[in-house]
Design a protein around this motif. Structure first.
Motif, PDB file in Angstrom:
ATOM      1  N   ASP A 193      87.154   3.756  33.809  1.00  0.00           N
ATOM      2  CA  ASP A 193      88.654   4.061  33.076  1.00  0.00           C
ATOM      3  C   ASP A 193      89.439   3.446  32.656  1.00  0.00           C
ATOM      4  OD1 ASP A 193      88.551   7.324  34.494  1.00  0.00           O
ATOM      5  OD2 ASP A 193      89.241   6.157  36.117  1.00  0.00           O
ATOM      6  N   GLY A 194      88.995   2.271  32.310  1.00  0.00           N
ATOM      7  CA  GLY A 194      89.258   0.975  31.610  1.00  0.00           C
ATOM      8  C   GLY A 194      88.710   1.365  30.225  1.00  0.00           C
ATOM      9  N   ALA A 195      89.515  -0.023  29.195  1.00  0.00           N
ATOM     10  CA  ALA A 195      89.051  -0.364  28.684  1.00  0.00           C
ATOM     11  C   ALA A 195      90.017  -1.593  28.342  1.00  0.00           C
ATOM     12  CB  ALA A 195      90.273   0.141  26.793  1.00  0.00           C
ATOM     13  N   ALA A 196      89.121  -2.189  28.246  1.00  0.00           N
ATOM     14  CA  ALA A 196      88.535  -3.315  27.983  1.00  0.00           C
ATOM     15  C   ALA A 196      88.804  -4.717  26.597  1.00  0.00           C
ATOM     16  CB  ALA A 196      87.281  -4.576  28.770  1.00  0.00           C
ATOM     17  N   PHE A 197      89.890  -4.972  26.493  1.00  0.00           N
ATOM     18  CA  PHE A 197      89.570  -5.500  24.755  1.00  0.00           C
ATOM     19  C   PHE A 197      89.325  -7.105  24.661  1.00  0.00           C
ATOM     20  CE2 PHE A 197      93.158  -3.173  24.983  1.00  0.00           C
ATOM     21  CZ  PHE A 197      93.405  -2.324  23.777  1.00  0.00           C
ATOM     22  N   ASP A 198      88.587  -7.493  23.994  1.00  0.00           N
ATOM     23  CA  ASP A 198      87.743  -8.539  23.524  1.00  0.00           C
ATOM     24  C   ASP A 198      89.212  -9.735  23.467  1.00  0.00           C
ATOM     25  OD1 ASP A 198      86.688 -10.379  21.868  1.00  0.00           O
ATOM     26  OD2 ASP A 198      86.683  -9.137  20.034  1.00  0.00           O
ATOM     27  N   ARG A 199      87.493 -10.654  24.451  1.00  0.00           N
ATOM     28  CA  ARG A 199      88.233 -11.642  25.012  1.00  0.00           C
ATOM     29  C   ARG A 199      88.440 -12.822  23.390  1.00  0.00           C
ATOM     30  NH1 ARG A 199      90.609 -11.153  29.029  1.00  0.00           N
ATOM     31  NH2 ARG A 199      90.465 -13.516  29.273  1.00  0.00           N
ATOM     32  N   SER A 200      87.753 -12.371  22.558  1.00  0.00           N
ATOM     33  CA  SER A 200      88.136 -13.485  21.078  1.00  0.00           C
ATOM     34  C   SER A 200      90.440 -13.279  21.228  1.00  0.00           C
ATOM     35  CB  SER A 200      87.491 -13.144  20.519  1.00  0.00           C
ATOM     36  OG  SER A 200      88.014 -11.958  19.775  1.00  0.00           O
ATOM     37  N   LEU A 201      90.695 -12.017  21.884  1.00  0.00           N
ATOM     38  CA  LEU A 201      92.048 -12.009  21.397  1.00  0.00           C
ATOM     39  C   LEU A 201      93.144 -13.690  21.949  1.00  0.00           C
ATOM     40  CD1 LEU A 201      92.133  -8.308  21.005  1.00  0.00           C
ATOM     41  CD2 LEU A 201      92.587  -9.796  19.524  1.00  0.00           C
ATOM     42  N   MET A 202      91.620 -13.632  23.257  1.00  0.00           N
ATOM     43  CA  MET A 202      92.797 -14.357  23.951  1.00  0.00           C
ATOM     44  C   MET A 202      92.259 -16.086  24.299  1.00  0.00           C
ATOM     45  SD  MET A 202      95.211 -13.107  26.221  1.00  0.00           S
ATOM     46  CE  MET A 202      95.483 -12.472  23.941  1.00  0.00           C
ATOM     47  N   ARG A 203      91.688 -16.160  22.479  1.00  0.00           N
ATOM     48  CA  ARG A 203      91.310 -17.876  22.274  1.00  0.00           C
ATOM     49  C   ARG A 203      92.054 -18.626  22.404  1.00  0.00           C
ATOM     50  NH1 ARG A 203      90.515 -14.845  17.889  1.00  0.00           N
ATOM     51  NH2 ARG A 203      91.377 -15.936  15.840  1.00  0.00           N
ATOM     52  N   ASN A 204      94.161 -18.504  22.060  1.00  0.00           N
ATOM     53  CA  ASN A 204      94.648 -19.526  21.723  1.00  0.00           C
ATOM     54  C   ASN A 204      96.176 -19.362  22.273  1.00  0.00           C
ATOM     55  OD1 ASN A 204      93.326 -21.069  19.957  1.00  0.00           O
ATOM     56  ND2 ASN A 204      94.099 -19.228  18.311  1.00  0.00           N
ATOM     57  N   VAL A 205      95.428 -18.092  23.560  1.00  0.00           N
ATOM     58  CA  VAL A 205      97.098 -17.621  24.299  1.00  0.00           C
ATOM     59  C   VAL A 205      96.527 -18.519  25.848  1.00  0.00           C
ATOM     60  CG1 VAL A 205      97.537 -15.502  26.366  1.00  0.00           C
ATOM     61  CG2 VAL A 205      96.983 -15.434  23.918  1.00  0.00           C
ATOM     62  N   VAL A 206      97.312 -19.202  26.057  1.00  0.00           N
ATOM     63  CA  VAL A 206      97.930 -19.604  27.910  1.00  0.00           C
ATOM     64  C   VAL A 206      99.251 -18.756  28.619  1.00  0.00           C
ATOM     65  CG1 VAL A 206      98.614 -21.829  29.272  1.00  0.00           C
ATOM     66  CG2 VAL A 206      97.919 -21.351  26.595  1.00  0.00           C
ATOM     67  N   PHE A 207      98.576 -18.718  29.360  1.00  0.00           N
ATOM     68  CA  PHE A 207      99.315 -17.961  30.675  1.00  0.00           C
ATOM     69  C   PHE A 207      99.566 -18.692  31.762  1.00  0.00           C
ATOM     70  CE2 PHE A 207      96.693 -14.316  29.023  1.00  0.00           C
ATOM     71  CZ  PHE A 207      98.034 -13.101  28.641  1.00  0.00           C
ATOM     72  N   ALA A 208     101.429 -18.828  32.103  1.00  0.00           N
ATOM     73  CA  ALA A 208     101.562 -19.540  33.177  1.00  0.00           C
ATOM     74  C   ALA A 208     102.978 -18.928  33.810  1.00  0.00           C
ATOM     75  CB  ALA A 208     101.983 -20.720  32.777  1.00  0.00           C
ATOM     76  N   GLN A 209     102.335 -19.456  34.858  1.00  0.00           N
ATOM     77  CA  GLN A 209     103.903 -18.897  35.726  1.00  0.00           C
ATOM     78  C   GLN A 209     104.631 -19.370  35.408  1.00  0.00           C
ATOM     79  OE1 GLN A 209     104.155 -19.559  40.065  1.00  0.00           O
ATOM     80  NE2 GLN A 209     104.131 -17.809  40.097  1.00  0.00           N
ATOM     81  N   HIS A 210     106.337 -19.059  35.067  1.00  0.00           N
ATOM     82  CA  HIS A 210     107.234 -19.083  34.864  1.00  0.00           C
ATOM     83  C   HIS A 210     109.070 -18.441  34.860  1.00  0.00           C
ATOM     84  CE1 HIS A 210     110.976 -20.629  32.032  1.00  0.00           C
ATOM     85  NE2 HIS A 210     110.735 -21.524  32.218  1.00  0.00           N
ATOM     86  N   ASN A 211     109.611 -19.183  35.657  1.00  0.00           N
ATOM     87  CA  ASN A 211     110.432 -18.405  36.117  1.00  0.00           C
ATOM     88  C   ASN A 211     111.899 -18.300  35.894  1.00  0.00           C
ATOM     89  OD1 ASN A 211     112.982 -16.905  37.757  1.00  0.00           O
ATOM     90  ND2 ASN A 211     112.273 -17.850  39.441  1.00  0.00           N
ATOM     91  N   LEU A 212     112.185 -17.359  34.659  1.00  0.00           N
ATOM     92  CA  LEU A 212     113.767 -18.292  33.610  1.00  0.00           C
ATOM     93  C   LEU A 212     114.606 -18.024  34.683  1.00  0.00           C
ATOM     94  CD1 LEU A 212     112.848 -15.076  31.151  1.00  0.00           C
ATOM     95  CD2 LEU A 212     112.928 -17.415  30.745  1.00  0.00           C
ATOM     96  N   ALA A 213     114.823 -17.423  36.017  1.00  0.00           N
ATOM     97  CA  ALA A 213     116.197 -17.958  36.699  1.00  0.00           C
ATOM     98  C   ALA A 213     116.429 -20.048  36.884  1.00  0.00           C
ATOM     99  CB  ALA A 213     116.309 -16.966  37.807  1.00  0.00           C
ATOM    100  N   MET A 214     115.404 -19.765  37.279  1.00  0.00           N
ATOM    101  CA  MET A 214     114.883 -21.210  37.604  1.00  0.00           C
ATOM    102  C   MET A 214     114.579 -22.180  36.720  1.00  0.00           C
ATOM    103  SD  MET A 214     114.578 -20.442  41.466  1.00  0.00           S
ATOM    104  CE  MET A 214     114.327 -22.200  42.019  1.00  0.00           C
ATOM    105  N   ASP A 215     113.143 -22.215  36.456  1.00  0.00           N
ATOM    106  CA  ASP A 215     112.970 -23.413  35.194  1.00  0.00           C
ATOM    107  C   ASP A 215     113.038 -23.610  33.905  1.00  0.00           C
ATOM    108  OD1 ASP A 215     110.806 -23.348  37.482  1.00  0.00           O
ATOM    109  OD2 ASP A 215     109.221 -22.002  36.878  1.00  0.00           O
TER     110      ASP A 215
END
Length: 288
Positions: A195-217
């Motif tokens: 039931d899923g569509a797995a996107f090409d991992r190469s699309l994330m080669r230049n992405v950094v995911f990080a936690q950030h709170n707009l209200a505080m950080d």
């Protein structure tokens, strides 16, 4: 002599109930901030009340105060509430005309830089990040771009990192992609399974995911583009002001700020520092 109509007991009771609920909600938000460090105190009250009451019912509790007691003692209850309070309404190539405007107005500007940094603030489960990566890949810009994708909720960030989205949504996403000026078959970018569509991992080669709170950080880099679409509509005016200051301080001169259709820079104290690239699609360029 006119007689002033008397308020019924029902109206008085209803008003007292709303007042009590507001006190309970304010106390809960303060408790969340003090215990867990998440600040929702300047989010739009109507949306907060609706989402908190939904969590009260799902937890089988009698009141907001009871929910407060539970979440102070049980971090798992807090995690479930955090998912409710996080704004996770998103889609791939949502608002195709916006992505067309990116191709028309922003891509030519990005070509003038040897390297670009883009911040997707409030990225939710990542659909907008994957859309942006695809667009930049098709415009031969992705290999000299770094995308910083942030959200306050670590659970949705983990889902974004996985890059697996419901297969049932691919038909709608394909229409959006075509409307956004897509240059390939959308199915080239993912693999279907169950039931899923797995996107090409190469699309994330230049992405950094990080936690950030707009209200505080605070700001954490200087960016050439900041996308924060359909997030600030849930903020009170005071929090909107603070976030605009954060973005202004994080955006390089001649950088681009992209907002949602219901959001505007015009009410910001920094409005005179920007020019409109596309008034309808809420694309602004910092010129001062």
């Amino acid at each position: 002599m006119a007689v002033r109509p008397q308020r019924s007991d029902g109206l008085i009771a209803g008003r007292e109930s709303l007042d009590l609920e507001k006190i309970e909600l304010d106390c809960l938000l303060e408790a969340v901030y003090q215990r867990y460090g998440f600040d929702f105190r300047e989010y739009a009250p109507a949306s907060l009340r609706r989402r908190v009451n939904r969590r009260v019912k799902l937890e089988g509790l009698p009141s907001i105060s009871a929910l407060q007691d539970q979440l102070l003692r049980d971090p798992e209850v807090m995690q479930r509430l955090l998912l409710d309070l996080s704004i996770n309404v998103t889609a791939m190539f949502r608002d195709p005309t916006f992505h067309l405007a990116l191709r028309e107005h922003v891509v030519p500007l990005l070509r003038t830089y040897p390297f670009t940094r883009i911040w997707v603030a409030g990225c939710s489960t990542g659909e907008e990040v994957y859309s942006l990566a695809i667009l930049l890949e098709e415009e031969a810009l992705y290999d000299r771009t770094r995308i910083y994708a942030t959200d306050l909720n670590e659970d949705v960030l983990e889902r974004a990192r996985l890059g697996v989205f419901p297969l049932a949504r691919m038909q709608d996403y394909t229409r959006n992609y075509i409307g956004a000026g897509g240059k390939r078959a959308f199915s080239d970018y993912y693999t279907s399974g169950y039931d899923g569509a797995a996107f090409d991992r190469s699309l994330m080669r230049n992405v950094v995911f990080a936690q950030h709170n707009l209200a505080m950080d605070r700001s954490f880099n200087e960016f050439h583009v900041i996308l924060c679409r359909n997030v600030m509509i849930y903020f009170e005016r005071s929090l909107q002001k603070r976030v605009f200051e954060l973005f202004d301080g994080s955006l390089a001169r001649l950088g681009i700020l992209a907002l949602g259709h219901k959001e505007s820079l015009r009410t910001s104290a920094h409005a005179d520092r920007y020019e409109e690239l596309d008034a309808i699609e809420r694309l602004y360029r910092k010129v001062r």
